[in-house]
Design an enzyme around this catalytic site. Sequence first.
Site, mmCIF file in Angstrom:
data_model
loop_
_atom_site.group_PDB
_atom_site.id
_atom_site.type_symbol
_atom_site.label_atom_id
_atom_site.label_comp_id
_atom_site.label_asym_id
_atom_site.label_seq_id
_atom_site.Cartn_x
_atom_site.Cartn_y
_atom_site.Cartn_z
ATOM 1 N N ASN A 58 3.666 0.045 12.728
ATOM 2 C CA ASN A 58 3.703 0.341 11.291
ATOM 3 C C ASN A 58 3.197 -0.876 10.526
ATOM 4 O O ASN A 58 3.255 -2.000 11.034
ATOM 5 C CB ASN A 58 5.152 0.651 10.885
ATOM 6 N N HIS A 88 3.776 -2.895 6.812
ATOM 7 C CA HIS A 88 4.699 -2.982 5.682
ATOM 8 C C HIS A 88 4.191 -4.049 4.711
ATOM 9 O O HIS A 88 3.774 -5.132 5.144
ATOM 10 C CB HIS A 88 6.109 -3.338 6.184
HETATM 11 C C1 GRF Z 1 0.752 0.318 2.136
HETATM 12 O O1 GRF Z 1 1.072 -0.703 1.218
HETATM 13 C C2 GRF Z 1 1.630 0.230 3.347
HETATM 14 O O2 GRF Z 1 1.960 -1.073 3.709
HETATM 15 C C3 GRF Z 1 2.865 0.948 2.890
HETATM 16 O O3 GRF Z 1 2.387 2.038 2.108
HETATM 17 C C4 GRF Z 1 1.101 1.695 1.582
HETATM 18 C C5 GRF Z 1 0.171 2.751 2.053
HETATM 19 O O4 GRF Z 1 -1.107 2.635 1.538
HETATM 20 N N1 GRF Z 1 3.678 1.314 4.010
HETATM 21 P P1 GRF Z 1 -2.269 3.572 2.056
HETATM 22 O O5 GRF Z 1 -1.736 5.007 2.077
HETATM 23 O O6 GRF Z 1 -2.684 3.111 3.419
HETATM 24 O O7 GRF Z 1 -3.376 3.421 1.042
#
Ligand code: GRF
Length: 187
Positions: free
Chosen positions: A107, A109
Amino acid sequence: MVKKINTCIFISGNGSNLKFIIKNSREYNFPINVKLIISNNKFAYGLKYAKKYNIPYKYYTSNNLPRFERNCLIEIKKKNIKLLCLAGFMKVLTKNFLNNFKYKIINIHPSLLPKFKGLNTHKRVLMRKETYSGCTVHYVNSKLDSGNIIMKKKVFVKPTDTINTLKNRVLKEEHKLYSKAIISMFR
Ligand code: GRF
């Protein structure tokens, strides 16, 4: 030609991280192949990339999480998936799912874990007047944003930052970090 790992990506929204992973995966020496995209949001903008790049995709509602997970596991098996990447996927997978999917799940974050797990990361970073923030790619376990860390990238916070400016600056780094972390896993 490297033997690529069949990978599934879970999304819920914009899918900008998904987009960068797809683009990089088209390089001949990138270790994974995006074989399947699953969204728990019918209207996720990111599904556009599945269509654009001709990648099979599925939408399943996650209102009933065990059912969602069962549907995913069936599809994941069919496609012989050996790595799962969560990219803006807004649900916490159950222990049952983690036990049933025998391969690695990772994942991304938008903070320097273990700091600022959970939602509203950038708002909390600004409220705490942190001098830097960043992003982290980590393995997924049954606790939220708590698995072993694969790679992090630091991003400095400017005194003039708003939630949006910080979010966008961190997101730019996420796009690079996610692929770097994937490469490092198979080196
Ligand atoms: C990102 O900031 C990711 O770290 C978090 O949600 C956001 C998703 O962005 N978990 P995207 O959908 O990849 O544009």
